[in-house]
Design an enzyme around this catalytic site. Structure first.
Site, PDB file in Angstrom:
ATOM      1  CD1 TRP A 257     -39.839   8.540  -0.105  1.00  0.00           C
ATOM      2  CD2 TRP A 257     -40.573   7.285  -1.807  1.00  0.00           C
ATOM      3  NE1 TRP A 257     -40.176   9.384  -1.141  1.00  0.00           N
ATOM      4  CE2 TRP A 257     -40.619   8.644  -2.194  1.00  0.00           C
ATOM      5  CE3 TRP A 257     -40.988   6.306  -2.703  1.00  0.00           C
ATOM      6  CZ2 TRP A 257     -41.072   9.032  -3.449  1.00  0.00           C
ATOM      7  CZ3 TRP A 257     -41.436   6.698  -3.960  1.00  0.00           C
ATOM      8  CH2 TRP A 257     -41.478   8.051  -4.312  1.00  0.00           C
TER       9      TRP A 257
ATOM     10  CG  ASP B 283     -35.108   3.230  -1.153  1.00  0.00           C
ATOM     11  OD1 ASP B 283     -34.239   3.792  -1.841  1.00  0.00           O
ATOM     12  OD2 ASP B 283     -36.325   3.517  -1.246  1.00  0.00           O
TER      13      ASP B 283
ATOM     14  CE  LYS C 266     -35.366  11.384  -4.194  1.00  0.00           C
ATOM     15  NZ  LYS C 266     -36.038  10.768  -5.338  1.00  0.00           N
TER      16      LYS C 266
END
Length: 361
Positions: A102, A172, A196
């Site tokens: 990511w 993030d 999530k």
């Protein structure tokens, strides 16, 4: 109805109480004679939902004055580009901590926008740990330092965040936001896809310091300006209204459970069970991430062979477990234990792991 043991990495588990509440209100929201999905985003009822979601986030994360909470579309992947579009300045490179898949996607997008440097990297160690403060080298003139707080694929997580001095720290936090208390004042900006820990896919939270969004370059399209959404309270265009409503319900659920500090202890209790099962298996199960960087959200582990791992996944699915197959890029096994994953599911997984080892060890 039998609920699955849901260990999906995202979209992921949503609290059963939240799903049931949404079900009760689905057809007729607050006596309006229509669903929240059907009503205007300019209506008083929806504006209350929008404002409540933002206020609950401020309360639960103790966000200080001087920050805007935005509810945007496009997922964290859009933020990979929107962030440098707004904050990367000529002659002042964006610094990135390279910790996995990511982080790499964020770096790739930033390079399209402007000058980008790697402040630290654990690529040589297959991203199985997070770098220490001493390893992170930030240019004095950096526009910002970006990090990924939790890498879902590798199963690594920052235990502490670096001190960046005067350089804004951007994170993030898609996979671990609201899983532990946070000093928001340490960050210039935090962003997180909802699917999530916050609710369903479709909405992305951005928490940004006001001063960072005041002088965006003139060439940025209106929709990609943080200031546009800050000025309109995230109602510049039609929002993902049902997703925002679900986020509001999840935030109310978190508050009812005692807030973020209570969830942190609950999450540690859940994941300790599974990590102990791995560590005490005599090598039958092998944890992937370095012990000092282990994630409390995504537990990654391997077995002696890929054939055995495939059998583990197959048998687990027959017993009602979902999502235990590792990411396609790295293989192995992964259990994602986000806020809404109940302790009972983790206990059931530990029991299954013991049974599987007894039969195949």
């Amino acid at each position: 109805m039998t609920r699955a043991y849901n260990f999906n990495a995202g979209p992921a588990a949503i609290p059963l109480e939240v799903l049931q509440q949404a079900q009760e209100q689905f057809v007729d929201y607050q006596g309006a004679g229509m669903s929240i999905m059907e009503m205007s985003h300019r209506s008083k009822l929806y504006e209350e939902v929008n404002a409540s979601a933002q206020q609950l986030l401020k309360e639960l994360l103790q966000i200080p004055d001087g920050y805007h909470v935005l509810l945007l579309q496009g997922g964290a992947s859009t933020q990979f580009a929107m962030l440098p579009m707004n904050l990367l300045r000529p002659g002042r490179p964006a610094a990135y901590v390279q910790t996995g898949a990511w982080a790499n996607k964020a770096i790739k997008e930033a390079k399209v926008i402007g000058e980008t440097v790697i402040a630290a990297s654990t690529e040589s160690e297959q991203y199985m740990r997070m770098p220490s403060q001493s390893e992170i080298v930030i240019p004095d003139n950096a526009s910002y330092l970006h990090l990924t707080s939790n890498e879902t694929i590798g199963g690594t997580q920052f235990q502490q965040f670096p001190d960046c001095g005067s350089v804004p720290l951007i994170a993030d936090m898609s996979s671990d936001i609201l899983s532990r208390p946070l000093d928001v004042s340490q960050f210039g900006m935090i962003y997180a896809g909802a699917q999530k820990n916050l609710g369903p896919s479709g909405v992305t939270v951005v928490i940004v310091r006001d001063e960072l969004i005041q002088d965006a370059p003139a060439h940025i399209p209106v929709m990609f300006r943080y200031a546009t959404h800050a000025k309109s309270s995230s109602l510049y265009n039609t929002p993902p209204s049902f997703a925002v409503y679900m986020v509001k319900l999840v935030l109310e659920w978190i508050k009812s459970k005692g807030g973020v500090a209570a969830l942190e202890q609950y999450n540690k209790e859940k994941t300790k069970l599974i990590y102990n099962a791995i560590d005490n298996s005599g090598g039958f199960y092998k944890g992937c991430a370095d012990a000092g960087s282990r994630s409390v959200m995504n537990i990654t582990f391997r077995m002696g062979s890929e054939e055995l791992e495939k059998l583990f996944v197959k048998e687990s699915e027959q017993e009602g477990f979902v999502g235990l197959k590792g990411h396609r890029d790295v293989g192995g096994l992964r259990a994602s234990t986000y806020n809404a994953v109940p302790l009972e599911s983790c206990k059931a997984l530990v029991q299954f792991m013991a049974d599987f080892q007894q039969r195949h060890g």
